[in-house]
Enzyme design. Sequence first.
Site, PDB file in Angstrom:
ATOM      1  N   GLY A  10       0.818  -1.214   0.000  1.00  0.00           N
ATOM      2  CA  GLY A  10       0.000   0.000   0.000  1.00  0.00           C
ATOM      3  C   GLY A  10       0.844   1.252   0.000  1.00  0.00           C
ATOM      4  O   GLY A  10       0.442   2.288   0.536  1.00  0.00           O
ATOM      5  N   VAL A  61      -2.760  -7.803  -2.248  1.00  0.00           N
ATOM      6  CA  VAL A  61      -2.504  -8.593  -1.045  1.00  0.00           C
ATOM      7  C   VAL A  61      -3.627  -9.579  -0.736  1.00  0.00           C
ATOM      8  O   VAL A  61      -3.438 -10.505   0.067  1.00  0.00           O
ATOM      9  CB  VAL A  61      -2.252  -7.697   0.186  1.00  0.00           C
ATOM     10  N   ASN A  87       1.207  -2.463   5.388  1.00  0.00           N
ATOM     11  CA  ASN A  87       0.463  -1.222   5.538  1.00  0.00           C
ATOM     12  C   ASN A  87      -0.869  -1.209   4.794  1.00  0.00           C
ATOM     13  O   ASN A  87      -1.786  -0.492   5.196  1.00  0.00           O
ATOM     14  CB  ASN A  87       1.327  -0.058   5.044  1.00  0.00           C
ATOM     15  N   SER A 139      -4.689  -0.953  14.101  1.00  0.00           N
ATOM     16  CA  SER A 139      -5.499   0.238  14.345  1.00  0.00           C
ATOM     17  C   SER A 139      -5.843   0.273  15.825  1.00  0.00           C
ATOM     18  O   SER A 139      -5.977  -0.779  16.464  1.00  0.00           O
ATOM     19  CB  SER A 139      -6.792   0.196  13.525  1.00  0.00           C
ATOM     20  N   TYR A 152     -13.907  -4.178  10.597  1.00  0.00           N
ATOM     21  CA  TYR A 152     -12.553  -3.621  10.494  1.00  0.00           C
ATOM     22  C   TYR A 152     -11.810  -3.783  11.815  1.00  0.00           C
ATOM     23  O   TYR A 152     -10.651  -4.223  11.847  1.00  0.00           O
ATOM     24  CB  TYR A 152     -12.643  -2.142  10.114  1.00  0.00           C
ATOM     25  N   ALA A 154     -12.424  -5.966  14.103  1.00  0.00           N
ATOM     26  CA  ALA A 154     -12.171  -7.398  14.287  1.00  0.00           C
ATOM     27  C   ALA A 154     -10.965  -7.844  13.473  1.00  0.00           C
ATOM     28  O   ALA A 154     -10.112  -8.611  13.955  1.00  0.00           O
ATOM     29  CB  ALA A 154     -13.408  -8.198  13.899  1.00  0.00           C
ATOM     30  N   ALA A 155     -10.872  -7.383  12.223  1.00  0.00           N
ATOM     31  CA  ALA A 155      -9.745  -7.749  11.363  1.00  0.00           C
ATOM     32  C   ALA A 155      -8.435  -7.220  11.936  1.00  0.00           C
ATOM     33  O   ALA A 155      -7.419  -7.933  11.975  1.00  0.00           O
ATOM     34  CB  ALA A 155      -9.961  -7.221   9.951  1.00  0.00           C
TER      35      ALA A 155
END
Length: 248
Positions: A10, A61, A87, A139, A152, A154-155
């Site tokens: 990224g 990715v 990233n 995050s 998001y 959770a990921a």
Amino acid sequence: MKKKVAFVTGAGSGIGREIAIILGERDMNIIVADIDRANAEETVSILKQHGAEGVAVYCDVTTLESVKEAVSETLTHYDSIDVLVNNAGWDKVEPFLESNPSTWKRIVDINLMGQIHTCKEILPVMVENKNGKVINIASDSARVGSSGEAVYSAAKGGVVALTKTLAREMARHKINVNCIAPGPSDTPLFAEIGSYNQGITKALEKAIPFRRLAKPTDIANAVGYFASEDANYVTGQTLSVNGGLTMV
């Protein structure tokens, strides 16, 4: 001495581009891995302006095959990968009950599976070299949650757990695996998120003790620390870079 090689996903824009610049300024050769080849080439041009060397590599990715091809292409330019910065990321902010499975899959594929794919392909290179640094971008939502970002969060929580486990497994090979958890950052992705909530930026600026969003350089400098010899005895850690928004 031979320059180290950093593979940054990224890296075509936003935080990833700034990470590439910071690592380039620290005398590393940069693999600018991105799904947008034009943006990646632009980052390479900027690196050259800073006196650094970079190579643009297409990398989606979300697919292991694409990552394999990107790593193979990298090893035709350089004989090692010394630093991996995971990233690449994406999110769509919306209440969980209004979200749908196709969005969940894209979020998980990019933010979690993407990092699993790159680690699977690049860690063996580092194991062979008996040295390496992996810096995963998570995050703060992984640590404290965030309204409108259930999947998001959770990921990214998975990224934190992945980081800790790989740190334990890779320590015997002298490989450091750490994680950075940015708070709200002034990036193109945040601008896109802000379009859903026009008042979110001002509200966050009031809540953050430093009274501003993170700049891409704030995150990139933290990556620079984890990628440096100063962090040789640091592994399995998650560093929040958020201006004090959360303190955990």
